[in-house]
Design an enzyme around this catalytic site. Sequence first.
Site, mmCIF file in Angstrom:
data_model
loop_
_atom_site.group_PDB
_atom_site.id
_atom_site.type_symbol
_atom_site.label_atom_id
_atom_site.label_comp_id
_atom_site.label_asym_id
_atom_site.label_seq_id
_atom_site.Cartn_x
_atom_site.Cartn_y
_atom_site.Cartn_z
ATOM 1 N N HIS A 111 0.863 -1.193 0.000
ATOM 2 C CA HIS A 111 0.000 0.000 0.000
ATOM 3 C C HIS A 111 0.900 1.244 0.000
ATOM 4 O O HIS A 111 1.853 1.310 0.772
ATOM 5 C CB HIS A 111 -0.923 0.001 1.226
ATOM 6 N N GLU A 149 -9.649 -9.519 6.408
ATOM 7 C CA GLU A 149 -10.921 -9.089 5.822
ATOM 8 C C GLU A 149 -11.113 -7.569 5.839
ATOM 9 O O GLU A 149 -12.013 -7.052 5.186
ATOM 10 C CB GLU A 149 -12.092 -9.791 6.540
ATOM 11 N N GLU A 179 9.841 4.230 -6.196
ATOM 12 C CA GLU A 179 11.292 4.016 -6.349
ATOM 13 C C GLU A 179 11.997 3.834 -5.011
ATOM 14 O O GLU A 179 12.874 2.980 -4.880
ATOM 15 C CB GLU A 179 11.923 5.221 -7.070
ATOM 16 N N ALA A 181 10.575 3.190 -1.969
ATOM 17 C CA ALA A 181 9.993 2.297 -0.957
ATOM 18 C C ALA A 181 9.391 1.022 -1.572
ATOM 19 O O ALA A 181 9.865 -0.077 -1.301
ATOM 20 C CB ALA A 181 8.944 3.049 -0.141
ATOM 21 N N GLU A 182 8.386 1.158 -2.414
ATOM 22 C CA GLU A 182 7.615 -0.028 -2.817
ATOM 23 C C GLU A 182 8.463 -1.112 -3.479
ATOM 24 O O GLU A 182 8.364 -2.287 -3.129
ATOM 25 C CB GLU A 182 6.496 0.377 -3.783
#
Length: 208
Positions: A111, A149, A179, A181-182
């Site tokens: 996220h 959930e 770039e 972090a993800e």
Amino acid sequence: MSAARIAVLVSGGGTNLQALLDAQGKALQSGRIVLVVSDNENAYALRRAEAANVPARALARKGFPSQEAFEAALRAELDAAKADLIVLAGFLTILSQDFTARWPRRILNIHPSLIPAFCGKGFYGLHVHEAALARGVKVTGATVHFVNEIPDGGEIVLQKAVDVLPGDTPELLQRRVMEQAEWLLLPQAAELVSQTIVKERATNDRFS
Ligand code: GAR
């Protein structure tokens, strides 16, 4: 020792999928991507999978009469691929409790914010960065968490902070978060869970 079998679920451009594919044999040593499933038949991510010779399937959500039917088809693909770990890499369909409860601590999601900021229903893609800029935060980032959930509500695995800079647009901020972090966090988290899976398998083999 055989690697954990990873299925990656996607909906769009697939840069996080690409980061996972590129990390194989490097940051991602204990897991191997064996399947990519997209809920959007036009997703560029499907081409990335094909280019890497990874089996890729499109299961358009709108092609199914209900969420149950969609999830049943998805489960059939995951079972056929003998997936140990599911990674949601920009996957935009919210999965039901019935689905997530079958895979405790075996579904990861990336996220693009520091959860619990700017997360939950409606916070996806560029909207997350628009909201961060509108609020005026000076630091944002990315989070990898286990999926339960509650949208973006599962246990946090890894987080990394990224500065917001003067003059940022949602697009500039999105790119920096990807770039810095993800693309680093997702392979790292996939490796951590893959290591757990490989160890568990070795223990089970010893006692069976
Ligand atoms: C990524 O920024 C990912 O974190 C975000 O969508 C983008 C997908 O890009 N996911 C969410 O917002 C989930 N709530 P990609 O297709 O290039 O990986």
